[in-house]
Design a protein around this motif. Structure first.
Motif, PDB file in Angstrom:
ATOM      1  N   THR A 167       3.808   0.602 -11.472  1.00 18.29           N
ATOM      2  CA  THR A 167       4.091   1.275 -10.200  1.00 18.29           C
ATOM      3  C   THR A 167       2.812   1.751  -9.527  1.00 18.29           C
ATOM      4  O   THR A 167       2.598   1.524  -8.337  1.00 18.29           O
ATOM      5  CB  THR A 167       5.028   2.471 -10.423  1.00 18.29           C
ATOM      6  N   LEU A 168       1.941   2.397 -10.301  1.00 14.52           N
ATOM      7  CA  LEU A 168       0.684   2.880  -9.731  1.00 14.52           C
ATOM      8  C   LEU A 168      -0.225   1.718  -9.361  1.00 14.52           C
ATOM      9  O   LEU A 168      -0.934   1.761  -8.349  1.00 14.52           O
ATOM     10  CB  LEU A 168      -0.028   3.806 -10.721  1.00 14.52           C
ATOM     11  N   ARG A 169      -0.206   0.669 -10.167  1.00  8.48           N
ATOM     12  CA  ARG A 169      -1.068  -0.493  -9.903  1.00  8.48           C
ATOM     13  C   ARG A 169      -0.679  -1.154  -8.579  1.00  8.48           C
ATOM     14  O   ARG A 169      -1.528  -1.463  -7.750  1.00  8.48           O
ATOM     15  CB  ARG A 169      -0.960  -1.483 -11.063  1.00  8.48           C
ATOM     16  N   MET A 170       0.616  -1.362  -8.370  1.00 12.06           N
ATOM     17  CA  MET A 170       1.066  -1.964  -7.120  1.00 12.06           C
ATOM     18  C   MET A 170       0.715  -1.073  -5.940  1.00 12.06           C
ATOM     19  O   MET A 170       0.267  -1.539  -4.884  1.00 12.06           O
ATOM     20  CB  MET A 170       2.581  -2.199  -7.160  1.00 12.06           C
ATOM     21  N   THR A 171       0.883   0.233  -6.109  1.00 10.45           N
ATOM     22  CA  THR A 171       0.613   1.167  -5.018  1.00 10.45           C
ATOM     23  C   THR A 171      -0.850   1.131  -4.609  1.00 10.45           C
ATOM     24  O   THR A 171      -1.178   1.032  -3.425  1.00 10.45           O
ATOM     25  CB  THR A 171       1.009   2.594  -5.436  1.00 10.45           C
ATOM     26  N   VAL A 172      -1.756   1.199  -5.584  1.00  8.04           N
ATOM     27  CA  VAL A 172      -3.176   1.244  -5.250  1.00  8.04           C
ATOM     28  C   VAL A 172      -3.667  -0.117  -4.759  1.00  8.04           C
ATOM     29  O   VAL A 172      -4.513  -0.197  -3.864  1.00  8.04           O
ATOM     30  CB  VAL A 172      -4.000   1.746  -6.456  1.00  8.04           C
ATOM     31  N   MET A 173      -3.123  -1.215  -5.290  1.00  5.14           N
ATOM     32  CA  MET A 173      -3.517  -2.537  -4.810  1.00  5.14           C
ATOM     33  C   MET A 173      -3.075  -2.749  -3.374  1.00  5.14           C
ATOM     34  O   MET A 173      -3.830  -3.271  -2.543  1.00  5.14           O
ATOM     35  CB  MET A 173      -2.938  -3.627  -5.727  1.00  5.14           C
TER      36      MET A 173
END
Length: 310
Positions: free
Chosen positions: A135-141
């Motif tokens: 979830t955090l990875r998709m958000t920051v990407m």
């Protein structure tokens, strides 16, 4: 080393280490100048939450552009300049639809290979991103490494969550990313450029399959059996839904043209231009991003982010 009298490394030392890929040096450099960066942001933005967001955005820009510094002894001033530019960019539009200055959309004459080369990041940074939760990875990407950066409001609509949740996810992701950079600096990293190039080839193959009439076969091969197409938090369809949507666009005369890819361990973003038919130029927005979660090398979740018209 040219450290000061206390034995601490100088800004030039830390810049040199950061430029050569030493995450700990970059972290120390950002930490040293954090107070000055916050002061600039607060003076421009006027409130603490927006100022903190601007500093975090500026820190990620610095991660990508540390090699651009021409006067290493003035790296502190360079960091504060990035903060000031980020703040001004935020103030220029209440709902920004353009990326921050260092993430400008690719020049028209560039092909996918040139775009990938220009936007490819150090492997150690991608390794740090991969340490984040999906979830955090998709958000920051999506927020920081996609050429068509959505606003907080657009991201909230995309995932079906409040704007405050988007902000808190980004804040958590940035903090964890900073810590992960230090712990992954000396690890063996996957080749981020190779991974992104492979994803770009898959994107072009996907569009070619659609044009040539065998998109359904490719989807059956490359999309997971339990694949879901999501709008917000709601799953609205599976592989058949995706196939019907693509076929409907093609029948309407809409074509997609690949622009660039951003690929991590299990998150992939494909950026496409949408080309409408001459007799219906406003049929679709001008661009779309495919936001994909991957499982065992196959896409298992897809969301689409459309660039606003105009």
């Amino acid at each position: 080393m040219t450290g000061d009298k206390s034995g601490s490394p100088s800004d030039v030392d830390l810049w040199r280490g950061a430029r050569n890929g030493t995450a700990a040096a970059l972290g120390a450099l950002l930490d040293r100048h954090q107070a000055g960066m916050r002061a600039v942001a607060l003076s421009v933005m006027g409130n603490v939450p927006d100022a903190e967001d601007a500093v975090q955005d500026a820190s990620l820009i610095a991660l990508r552009r540390i090699g651009d510094v021409r006067q290493p002894e003035s790296v502190g001033a360079w960091l504060r300049m990035i903060v000031r530019n980020v703040c001004r960019s935020r103030l220029r539009a209440a709902v920004p639809t353009a990326p921050l200055p260092d993430l400008a959309a690719p020049a028209q004459q560039d092909g996918p290979e040139q775009v990938i080369d220009r936007h490819a990041m150090r492997d150690w940074l991608w390794r740090a991103i991969d340490e984040l939760s999906p979830t955090l990875r998709m958000t920051v990407m999506l927020r920081h490494f996609s050429p068509r950066t959505p606003s907080y409001e657009q991201m909230a609509d995309l995932y079906g969550v409040p704007v405050g949740t988007v902000r808190s996810r980004l804040s958590e992701a940035r903090a964890k990313l900073a810590r992960a950079l230090a712990t992954t600096a000396d690890s063996v990293h996957d080749d981020a450029v190779t991974l992104t190039r492979a994803s770009a080839r898959q994107a072009e193959e996907t569009l070619a399959a659609a044009e040539q009439g065998w998109f359904a076969e490719l989807v059956a091969e490359r999309w997971a059996p339990d694949f879901g197409y999501y709008v917000g938090r709601e799953r609205v369809g599976g592989r058949d839904f995706l196939v019907r949507g693509m076929e409907g666009d093609l029948e309407a005369g809409v074509r997609q043209r690949f622009v660039t890819a951003v690929a991590g361990k299990d998150i992939t973003i494909w950026e496409m231009d949408l080309v409408n038919p001459p007799d219906d130029p406003n049929h679709c927005p001008p661009a779309v991003a495919w936001l994909m979660s991957m499982k065992d090398g196959r896409c298992d979740q897809l969301r689409l982010f459309h660039a606003p018209t105009g």
